[in-house]
Design a protein around this motif. Structure first.
Motif, PDB file in Angstrom:
ATOM      1  N   LEU A  52       3.494   4.072  -1.271  1.00 32.79           N
ATOM      2  CA  LEU A  52       3.752   4.880  -2.469  1.00 32.79           C
ATOM      3  C   LEU A  52       4.804   4.429  -3.276  1.00 32.79           C
ATOM      4  CD1 LEU A  52       3.303   7.567  -4.304  1.00 32.79           C
ATOM      5  CD2 LEU A  52       5.327   8.710  -3.022  1.00 32.79           C
ATOM      6  N   ILE A  53       6.007   4.138  -2.496  1.00 31.43           N
ATOM      7  CA  ILE A  53       7.042   3.506  -3.495  1.00 31.43           C
ATOM      8  C   ILE A  53       6.740   2.228  -3.928  1.00 31.43           C
ATOM      9  CG2 ILE A  53       9.306   2.447  -3.321  1.00 31.43           C
ATOM     10  CD1 ILE A  53      10.068   4.920  -1.457  1.00 31.43           C
TER      11      ILE A  53
ATOM     12  N   SER B 140      16.266   9.185  -1.678  1.00 31.16           N
ATOM     13  CA  SER B 140      16.164  10.382  -1.024  1.00 31.16           C
ATOM     14  C   SER B 140      14.923  10.889  -0.628  1.00 31.16           C
ATOM     15  CB  SER B 140      17.119  11.390  -1.542  1.00 31.16           C
ATOM     16  OG  SER B 140      16.668  11.670  -3.032  1.00 31.16           O
TER      17      SER B 140
ATOM     18  N   LYS C 288      15.626   3.284  10.088  1.00 31.30           N
ATOM     19  CA  LYS C 288      16.102   3.023   8.743  1.00 31.30           C
ATOM     20  C   LYS C 288      17.637   2.253   8.899  1.00 31.30           C
ATOM     21  CE  LYS C 288      13.637   3.001   5.616  1.00 31.30           C
ATOM     22  NZ  LYS C 288      12.975   1.924   5.095  1.00 31.30           N
TER      23      LYS C 288
ATOM     24  N   SER D 151       0.784  -1.063   0.099  1.00 31.22           N
ATOM     25  CA  SER D 151      -0.030  -0.002   0.037  1.00 31.22           C
ATOM     26  C   SER D 151       1.015   1.206   0.002  1.00 31.22           C
ATOM     27  CB  SER D 151      -0.885  -0.056   1.363  1.00 31.22           C
ATOM     28  OG  SER D 151      -0.005  -0.164   2.461  1.00 31.22           O
TER      29      SER D 151
ATOM     30  N   VAL E 192      11.269  11.480  -1.323  1.00 32.06           N
ATOM     31  CA  VAL E 192      10.620  10.870  -2.576  1.00 32.06           C
ATOM     32  C   VAL E 192       9.371  11.904  -3.001  1.00 32.06           C
ATOM     33  CG1 VAL E 192       9.285   8.830  -3.409  1.00 32.06           C
ATOM     34  CG2 VAL E 192      11.288   8.424  -2.142  1.00 32.06           C
TER      35      VAL E 192
ATOM     36  N   SER F 229       1.967   9.313   1.034  1.00 35.70           N
ATOM     37  CA  SER F 229       2.931   8.761   1.702  1.00 35.70           C
ATOM     38  C   SER F 229       3.239  10.269   2.545  1.00 35.70           C
ATOM     39  CB  SER F 229       4.328   8.870   0.764  1.00 35.70           C
ATOM     40  OG  SER F 229       5.546   8.615   1.389  1.00 35.70           O
TER      41      SER F 229
ATOM     42  N   ARG G 206      -1.083  -5.008   5.656  1.00 33.29           N
ATOM     43  CA  ARG G 206      -1.571  -5.179   7.113  1.00 33.29           C
ATOM     44  C   ARG G 206      -2.971  -5.681   7.174  1.00 33.29           C
ATOM     45  NH1 ARG G 206       0.925  -0.718  11.090  1.00 33.29           N
ATOM     46  NH2 ARG G 206       0.858   0.795   9.354  1.00 33.29           N
TER      47      ARG G 206
ATOM     48  N   LYS H 190      -7.115  -2.820   2.112  1.00 39.96           N
ATOM     49  CA  LYS H 190      -6.366  -2.047   1.041  1.00 39.96           C
ATOM     50  C   LYS H 190      -6.304  -2.457  -0.442  1.00 39.96           C
ATOM     51  CE  LYS H 190      -4.118   1.546   4.155  1.00 39.96           C
ATOM     52  NZ  LYS H 190      -3.063   2.186   4.351  1.00 39.96           N
TER      53      LYS H 190
ATOM     54  N   SER I 220       9.787  -3.321   1.153  1.00 39.83           N
ATOM     55  CA  SER I 220       9.592  -1.869   1.330  1.00 39.83           C
ATOM     56  C   SER I 220       8.927  -1.514   2.617  1.00 39.83           C
ATOM     57  CB  SER I 220       8.895  -1.444   0.157  1.00 39.83           C
ATOM     58  OG  SER I 220       8.687  -0.281  -0.089  1.00 39.83           O
TER      59      SER I 220
ATOM     60  N   TYR J 273      12.772   7.789  13.271  1.00 38.38           N
ATOM     61  CA  TYR J 273      12.883   7.228  11.976  1.00 38.38           C
ATOM     62  C   TYR J 273      14.257   6.995  11.452  1.00 38.38           C
ATOM     63  CZ  TYR J 273      11.943   6.919   7.039  1.00 38.38           C
ATOM     64  OH  TYR J 273      11.856   6.555   5.612  1.00 38.38           O
TER      65      TYR J 273
ATOM     66  N   ASP K 293       2.116  -8.625   9.017  1.00 41.80           N
ATOM     67  CA  ASP K 293       2.595  -7.330   9.827  1.00 41.80           C
ATOM     68  C   ASP K 293       3.922  -7.384  10.205  1.00 41.80           C
ATOM     69  OD1 ASP K 293       2.592  -5.111  12.045  1.00 41.80           O
ATOM     70  OD2 ASP K 293       0.501  -5.038  11.745  1.00 41.80           O
ATOM     71  N   LEU K 294       4.924  -6.359  10.108  1.00 40.00           N
ATOM     72  CA  LEU K 294       6.135  -6.506  10.788  1.00 40.00           C
ATOM     73  C   LEU K 294       6.083  -6.814  12.287  1.00 40.00           C
ATOM     74  CD1 LEU K 294       7.390  -3.069   8.668  1.00 40.00           C
ATOM     75  CD2 LEU K 294       7.722  -5.617   8.083  1.00 40.00           C
TER      76      LEU K 294
HETATM   77  P1  NDP Z   1       4.198   4.783   2.813  1.00 36.14           P
HETATM   78  O1  NDP Z   1       4.128   5.498   4.138  1.00 36.14           O
HETATM   79  O2  NDP Z   1       3.574   5.136   1.800  1.00 36.14           O
HETATM   80  O3  NDP Z   1       4.350   3.330   2.985  1.00 36.14           O
HETATM   81  C1  NDP Z   1       4.671   2.712   4.122  1.00 36.14           C
HETATM   82  C2  NDP Z   1       4.355   1.386   4.056  1.00 36.14           C
HETATM   83  O4  NDP Z   1       5.057   0.650   5.074  1.00 36.14           O
HETATM   84  C3  NDP Z   1       2.825   1.135   3.893  1.00 36.14           C
HETATM   85  O5  NDP Z   1       2.541   0.106   3.085  1.00 36.14           O
HETATM   86  C4  NDP Z   1       2.623   0.754   5.419  1.00 36.14           C
HETATM   87  O6  NDP Z   1       1.428  -0.065   5.452  1.00 36.14           O
HETATM   88  C5  NDP Z   1       3.874  -0.159   5.604  1.00 36.14           C
HETATM   89  N1  NDP Z   1       3.947  -0.403   7.165  1.00 36.14           N
HETATM   90  C6  NDP Z   1       4.141   0.388   8.158  1.00 36.14           C
HETATM   91  N2  NDP Z   1       4.182  -0.318   9.246  1.00 36.14           N
HETATM   92  C7  NDP Z   1       3.900  -1.526   9.179  1.00 36.14           C
HETATM   93  C8  NDP Z   1       3.993  -2.739   9.844  1.00 36.14           C
HETATM   94  N3  NDP Z   1       3.934  -2.594  11.063  1.00 36.14           N
HETATM   95  N4  NDP Z   1       3.760  -3.862   9.222  1.00 36.14           N
HETATM   96  C9  NDP Z   1       3.582  -3.931   8.071  1.00 36.14           C
HETATM   97  N5  NDP Z   1       3.507  -2.662   7.135  1.00 36.14           N
HETATM   98  C10 NDP Z   1       3.967  -1.564   7.477  1.00 36.14           C
HETATM   99  O7  NDP Z   1       5.658   5.577   2.361  1.00 36.14           O
HETATM  100  P2  NDP Z   1       6.526   5.211   1.131  1.00 36.14           P
HETATM  101  O8  NDP Z   1       6.147   4.700   0.265  1.00 36.14           O
HETATM  102  O9  NDP Z   1       7.190   6.591   1.016  1.00 36.14           O
HETATM  103  O10 NDP Z   1       7.723   4.419   1.975  1.00 36.14           O
HETATM  104  C11 NDP Z   1       8.135   2.927   1.781  1.00 36.14           C
HETATM  105  C12 NDP Z   1       9.489   2.662   2.134  1.00 36.14           C
HETATM  106  O11 NDP Z   1      10.531   3.733   1.543  1.00 36.14           O
HETATM  107  C13 NDP Z   1       9.725   2.851   3.646  1.00 36.14           C
HETATM  108  O12 NDP Z   1      10.597   1.818   4.121  1.00 36.14           O
HETATM  109  C14 NDP Z   1      10.411   4.110   3.846  1.00 36.14           C
HETATM  110  O13 NDP Z   1      11.096   4.137   4.938  1.00 36.14           O
HETATM  111  C15 NDP Z   1      11.307   4.287   2.388  1.00 36.14           C
HETATM  112  N6  NDP Z   1      11.591   5.758   2.024  1.00 36.14           N
HETATM  113  C16 NDP Z   1      10.688   6.652   1.929  1.00 36.14           C
HETATM  114  C17 NDP Z   1      11.075   7.661   1.425  1.00 36.14           C
HETATM  115  C18 NDP Z   1      10.059   9.171   1.047  1.00 36.14           C
HETATM  116  O14 NDP Z   1      10.616   9.976   1.164  1.00 36.14           O
HETATM  117  N7  NDP Z   1       8.958   8.444   0.794  1.00 36.14           N
HETATM  118  C19 NDP Z   1      12.524   8.184   1.334  1.00 36.14           C
HETATM  119  C20 NDP Z   1      13.413   6.856   1.371  1.00 36.14           C
HETATM  120  C21 NDP Z   1      13.053   5.797   1.884  1.00 36.14           C
HETATM  121  P3  NDP Z   1       0.246   0.723   5.895  1.00 36.14           P
HETATM  122  O15 NDP Z   1      -0.511   1.341   4.599  1.00 36.14           O
HETATM  123  O16 NDP Z   1      -0.811  -0.261   6.322  1.00 36.14           O
HETATM  124  O17 NDP Z   1       0.131   1.730   6.731  1.00 36.14           O
END
Ligand code: NDP
Length: 342
Positions: free
Chosen positions: A15-16, A189, A163, A13, A191, A201, A36, A40, A84, A159, A64-65
């Protein structure tokens, strides 16, 4: 690796993840995403359709993580796992373990399951925050994949620590576990690029906050920017290219300050020009305000230095040409207007 491996992506779910799923599907792969909650699933299917991919070859499974449940089933039969999912809160929690534990333990859960299932390769979505904060680098240092954040630095947000610890945990696991999969890390970086739906996101949430006029002035911080479409392409290249195992790839193009992000938003959406930050705050004022405003604590490690970095490796080894920072931010704010979110 089989010629057409089953691809699994965690946190479908995100963005990336949505952009990466669409890229895999457009290239003809079959993808299983973890969520999770299956609530979704339809939103993700709609999002990948909007991105020009056919969701017919996309399925979902719950994991779930924070729990062992579901991970073995999630990665069964996979050739490639893109990990991701990670907590990415806009406001930092009181207890750092709230984000560190799911990031670290979740990464271990995915890697253990992937090892058991004889997955060939794991691509880990890390971050430039796991690169840009080592200890003892001089002003003017050019940051690259050679640098690793020192997670013991007291100025890091939970955070940033999460990471860094997650990525270090992954490399340690691969090193010490016989039969572990190959590992490649993608370190994006900040995003930008288009939002696909209203499940934003944290990086897009920033514009919603700015559009409300919440910040009449901005802290003087700059960060490297990247476009989510390039980040998705980097993950897919990292999944299949030979000869890149064991590498990290910093994905970023250009550098923008928070003030400049606001200026681009005002240029593209002139009706919001009265809402964006009008000037930059002195660093001492930001440090003082962060005592009371928890959101501001996220920016403290950024004050005082405009970092230089190299993106040569991702261009040379993954063959990517990256969109510029202005293009990525312009796409972000226009998409949010198209979605009527700002
Ligand atoms: P989003 O917030 O859109 O995505 C985060 C994802 O992680 C969601 O699918 C969320 O699920 C899931 N998640 C969070 N907690 C848990 C959990 N306990 N168990 C299972 N899934 C979980 O952010 P992005 O797409 O931007 O981020 C994706 C990855 O990219 C992350 O690892 C982030 O750290 C990394 N990143 C992002 C950057 C940015 O600027 N956006 C830059 C660099 C790295 P749910 O929808 O259920 O909340």
């Amino acid at each position: 690796m089989p010629s057409d491996p089953q691809v699994v992506i965690t946190g479908a779910s995100g963005l990336i993840a949505k952009n990466t799923i669409a890229e895999f599907l457009r290239r003809g792969h079959t993808v299983r995403g973890t969520l999770r909650s299956l609530q979704k699933a339809d939103d993700v299917r709609r999002a990948v359709s909007r991105l020009g991919a056919d969701p017919e070859s996309l399925s979902f499974i719950v994991a779930d993580l924070t729990s062992d449940d579901g991970w073995d089933e999630a990665v069964a039969g996979a050739g490639v796992v893109v990990h991701s999912a990670s907590p990415f809160p806009i406001t930092q929690p009181d207890d750092p373990e709230d984000v560190i534990a799911p990031a670290r333990d979740g990464t271990l859960r995915v890697l253990r399951a992937a090892t058991k299932a004889a997955v060939a390769r794991v691509v880990l979505t890390s971050s430039t925050v796991a690169i840009f904060y080592p200890s003892g680098r001089p002003i003017g240092h050019v940051y690259s994949e050679e640098d690793f954040t020192d997670e013991t630095r007291p100025d890091l947000t939970p955070y940033f620590k999460s990471k860094t610890i997650a990525e270090k945990t992954a490399w340690d696991f691969i090193e010490s576990t016989p039969g572990a999969p190959e590992l490649v890390a993608i370190n994006p970086s900040f995003v930008q690029g288009p939002a696909v739906d209203a499940d934003l996101s944290t990086s897009h949430e920033l514009y919603r906050i700015m559009a409300k006029g919440t910040y009449p002035a901005a802290p003087s911080i700059s960060f490297p920017v990247t476009d989510v479409r390039d980040v998705a392409a980097a993950h897919v290249e990292a999944a299949f290219q030979p000869g890149i195992v064991g590498n990290r790839y910093l994905v970023g193009e250009g550098m923008l300050s928070l003030y400049e992000l606001g200026q681009i938003m005002a240029r593209e959406l002139p009706d919001l020009s009265s809402k964006v930050p009008k000037f930059e705050l002195p660093d001492f004022a930001v440090r003082a305000m962060a005592v009371f405003d928890r959101k501001l604590r996220t920016v403290l490690p950024e004050l005082g230095e405009k970092k230089a970095y190299s993106n040569a490796k991702v261009k040379a080894e993954l063959g990517l040409s990256l969109r510029g920072a202005d293009e990525a931010v312009t796409a972000a704010v226009r998409s949010l207007r198209d979605l009527r979110l700002i």
